[in-house]
Design a protein around this motif. Structure first.
Motif, mmCIF file in Angstrom:
data_model
loop_
_atom_site.group_PDB
_atom_site.id
_atom_site.type_symbol
_atom_site.label_atom_id
_atom_site.label_comp_id
_atom_site.label_asym_id
_atom_site.label_seq_id
_atom_site.Cartn_x
_atom_site.Cartn_y
_atom_site.Cartn_z
ATOM 1 N N LYS A 267 3.029 5.902 -2.874
ATOM 2 C CA LYS A 267 4.198 6.700 -3.258
ATOM 3 C C LYS A 267 4.305 6.798 -4.782
ATOM 4 O O LYS A 267 4.543 7.878 -5.321
ATOM 5 N N PHE A 268 4.117 5.684 -5.470
ATOM 6 C CA PHE A 268 4.176 5.686 -6.932
ATOM 7 C C PHE A 268 3.126 6.627 -7.519
ATOM 8 O O PHE A 268 3.419 7.421 -8.412
ATOM 9 N N LEU A 269 1.892 6.538 -7.021
ATOM 10 C CA LEU A 269 0.816 7.384 -7.552
ATOM 11 C C LEU A 269 1.079 8.858 -7.282
ATOM 12 O O LEU A 269 0.796 9.712 -8.134
ATOM 13 N N GLU B 87 4.105 10.253 -6.966
ATOM 14 C CA GLU B 87 5.186 10.654 -7.870
ATOM 15 C C GLU B 87 4.688 10.791 -9.304
ATOM 16 O O GLU B 87 5.102 11.698 -10.023
ATOM 17 N N LEU B 88 3.800 9.913 -9.718
ATOM 18 C CA LEU B 88 3.232 9.993 -11.063
ATOM 19 C C LEU B 88 2.424 11.281 -11.231
ATOM 20 O O LEU B 88 2.541 11.968 -12.249
ATOM 21 N N ALA B 89 1.629 11.631 -10.223
ATOM 22 C CA ALA B 89 0.847 12.868 -10.288
ATOM 23 C C ALA B 89 1.775 14.080 -10.363
ATOM 24 O O ALA B 89 1.513 15.020 -11.123
ATOM 25 N N GLU B 90 2.859 14.073 -9.589
ATOM 26 C CA GLU B 90 3.818 15.180 -9.625
ATOM 27 C C GLU B 90 4.484 15.279 -10.997
ATOM 28 O O GLU B 90 4.658 16.365 -11.541
ATOM 29 N N LYS C 143 0.831 -1.211 0.000
ATOM 30 C CA LYS C 143 0.000 0.000 0.000
ATOM 31 C C LYS C 143 0.864 1.259 0.000
ATOM 32 O O LYS C 143 0.589 2.204 -0.742
ATOM 33 N N GLU C 144 1.900 1.261 0.828
ATOM 34 C CA GLU C 144 2.785 2.428 0.864
ATOM 35 C C GLU C 144 3.490 2.627 -0.472
ATOM 36 O O GLU C 144 3.611 3.751 -0.966
#
Length: 69
Positions: A42-44, A46-49, A37-38
């Protein structure tokens, strides 16, 4: 809010690495699920950024590539 869970298949090598992290003392993880979950959160994030930076670069583009992360 009620959480809905879904099973996800992972390669055995990843499961073994996750299990090592769970067993290590002091890291605070109690289960595979907490780690996954963490990692996904974190991936989501970073992807949004990344998408936001990309959108900004496209909007500011003026004939030369001066956009940096």
């Amino acid at each position: 809010m009620v959480s809905k869970y879904t099973n996800v298949a992972l390669p055995e090598e990843l499961i073994q690495e996750i299990d090592k992290v769970v067993k290590e003392s002091g890291l605070g993880y109690k289960s595979r699920g907490e780690i996954v979950k963490e990692a996904v959160r974190k991936f989501l994030k970073e992807l949004a950024e990344y998408k936001q930076i990309k959108r900004k670069c496209i909007l500011e583009f003026q004939g030369e590539n001066n956009c940096k992360e």
